[in-house]
Each structure stands twice: as structure tokens, then as C-alpha cells.
Write a protein that holds these residues in place. Structure first.
Motif, short mmCIF file in Angstrom:
data_model
loop_
_atom_site.label_atom_id
_atom_site.label_comp_id
_atom_site.label_asym_id
_atom_site.label_seq_id
_atom_site.Cartn_x
_atom_site.Cartn_y
_atom_site.Cartn_z
N VAL A 54 -11.15 -37.56 31.04
CA VAL A 54 -10.03 -38.46 31.29
C VAL A 54 -9.06 -38.30 30.12
O VAL A 54 -9.46 -38.47 28.97
N THR A 55 -7.78 -37.96 30.42
CA THR A 55 -6.87 -37.61 29.35
C THR A 55 -5.42 -37.96 29.64
O THR A 55 -5.01 -38.03 30.79
N PHE A 56 -4.67 -38.13 28.57
CA PHE A 56 -3.21 -38.23 28.64
C PHE A 56 -2.59 -36.86 28.35
O PHE A 56 -1.39 -36.71 28.32
N GLY A 57 -3.43 -35.86 28.08
CA GLY A 57 -2.97 -34.54 27.66
C GLY A 57 -1.86 -33.97 28.53
O GLY A 57 -1.79 -34.26 29.73
N SER A 58 -1.02 -33.14 27.91
CA SER A 58 0.11 -32.60 28.66
C SER A 58 0.19 -31.08 28.57
O SER A 58 1.19 -30.50 28.98
N ASP A 59 -0.84 -30.43 28.07
CA ASP A 59 -0.87 -28.97 27.99
C ASP A 59 -1.99 -28.47 28.90
O ASP A 59 -3.17 -28.56 28.57
N PRO A 60 -1.61 -27.94 30.10
CA PRO A 60 -2.65 -27.56 31.07
C PRO A 60 -3.62 -26.50 30.54
O PRO A 60 -4.81 -26.56 30.82
N THR A 61 -3.12 -25.56 29.77
CA THR A 61 -4.00 -24.51 29.25
C THR A 61 -5.01 -25.11 28.26
O THR A 61 -6.21 -24.83 28.34
N ALA A 62 -4.53 -25.94 27.36
CA ALA A 62 -5.43 -26.56 26.38
C ALA A 62 -6.47 -27.44 27.07
O ALA A 62 -7.65 -27.41 26.70
N LEU A 63 -6.05 -28.20 28.07
CA LEU A 63 -7.01 -29.06 28.77
C LEU A 63 -8.05 -28.25 29.53
O LEU A 63 -9.22 -28.60 29.56
N HIS B 264 -5.46 -23.15 37.32
CA HIS B 264 -5.26 -21.71 37.19
C HIS B 264 -5.72 -21.21 35.82
O HIS B 264 -6.28 -20.13 35.71
N ASN B 265 -5.49 -22.01 34.79
CA ASN B 265 -5.84 -21.61 33.42
C ASN B 265 -7.27 -21.94 33.06
O ASN B 265 -7.71 -21.63 31.96
N CYS B 266 -7.99 -22.56 33.95
CA CYS B 266 -9.37 -22.95 33.66
C CYS B 266 -10.24 -21.70 33.58
O CYS B 266 -10.30 -20.92 34.53
N PRO B 267 -10.89 -21.46 32.45
CA PRO B 267 -11.77 -20.29 32.33
C PRO B 267 -12.91 -20.36 33.36
O PRO B 267 -13.20 -21.42 33.90
#
Length: 121
Positions: free
Chosen positions: A61-70, A98-101
Motif C-alpha cells: 500500500v503506497t502513495f508512491g508515484s514512480d511506477p518503475t521504483a514501485l 509493465h516495469n514489474c520484474p
């Protein structure tokens, strides 16, 4: 219907949530000032504890705004879902997924404001 309990900060709380019959456990990361915000190492440890219950799936659960970092955080921690809590629009999920390893290929991304029918599975 799935039941999610949010805000666990200890292994004991994770086990209690599993014992209560919940399906998902919300683990906060990237929620500045949040009382249950976890550093990445603790997020990974509690996600592992959730897996060890044989019942719970973990939700970042996050407020994060960088899809690659998340996506990388979710993969590193081994969380099953990413819940965007805050200001990210539903289309933001596509770059995150898409960026999820490959390690988090089973991750799902949903927004906390979208009705269940619009959540990505």
C-alpha cells in the motif's frame, strides 16, 4: 469477496490477521508520516511472514508515484499486489505492471478509489 486488513507492522500482527481469516494483508511503504509505514527491509520480512502463513497474500500500500521504483520494490519484497493509495489515476497501473520484474509477475495493481469492477487482475 476478499477481506484485507491493513497496517500490520509486526510478524505477530501478520499471524493474527491470518488467524482471523483475512485473505490479504496491507503493508504500508512510501506513506510518509504514516503510523504503519515500513522501510523496504521490514516490508520484505512481513511479506515473507504473510507467505509463510499459507493463507495471506500481501499488498504493498503506497502513495508512491514512480511506477518503475514501485515495481522493483514489490518484486524485491515479494508482495502479491500493489495498492495505489492517494493520487495516482487508474491508467497509471499499466506502466507499473509493465516495469514489474519477472519476480513479481503475479503482482496486481489497483487503486483504492476504483470500484472493484475496474481493478486490474
Amino acid at each position: 469477496m476478499l477481506v484485507k486488513i491493513c497496517g500490520a507492522t509486526t510478524a505477530q500482527e501478520v499471524r493474527a490477521v491470518a488467524g482471523a481469516g483475512a485473505d490479504l494483508i496491507g503493508l504500508w511503504h512510501g506513506v510518509p508520516g504514516g503510523p504503519a509505514d515500513l522501510p523496504a527491509e521490514r516490508l520484505a520480512a512481513l511479506a515473507a511472514e504473510a507467505r509463510a502463513t499459507g493463507r495471506l497474500r500481501s499488498v504493498l500500500v503506497t502513495f508512491g508515484s514512480d511506477p518503475t521504483a514501485l515495481a522493483h520494490t514489490a518484486a524485491g519484497a515479494g508482495t502479491d499486489w500493489i495498492q495505489l493509495h492517494g493520487y495516482q489515476p487508474p491508467p497509471w497501473c499499466a506502466p507499473c505492471e509493465h516495469n514489474c520484474p519477472s519476480g513479481c509477475a503475479s503482482s496486481r495493481c489497483c487503486t483504492s478509489t476504483a470500484p472493484p469492477a475496474r481493478r486490474r487482475a
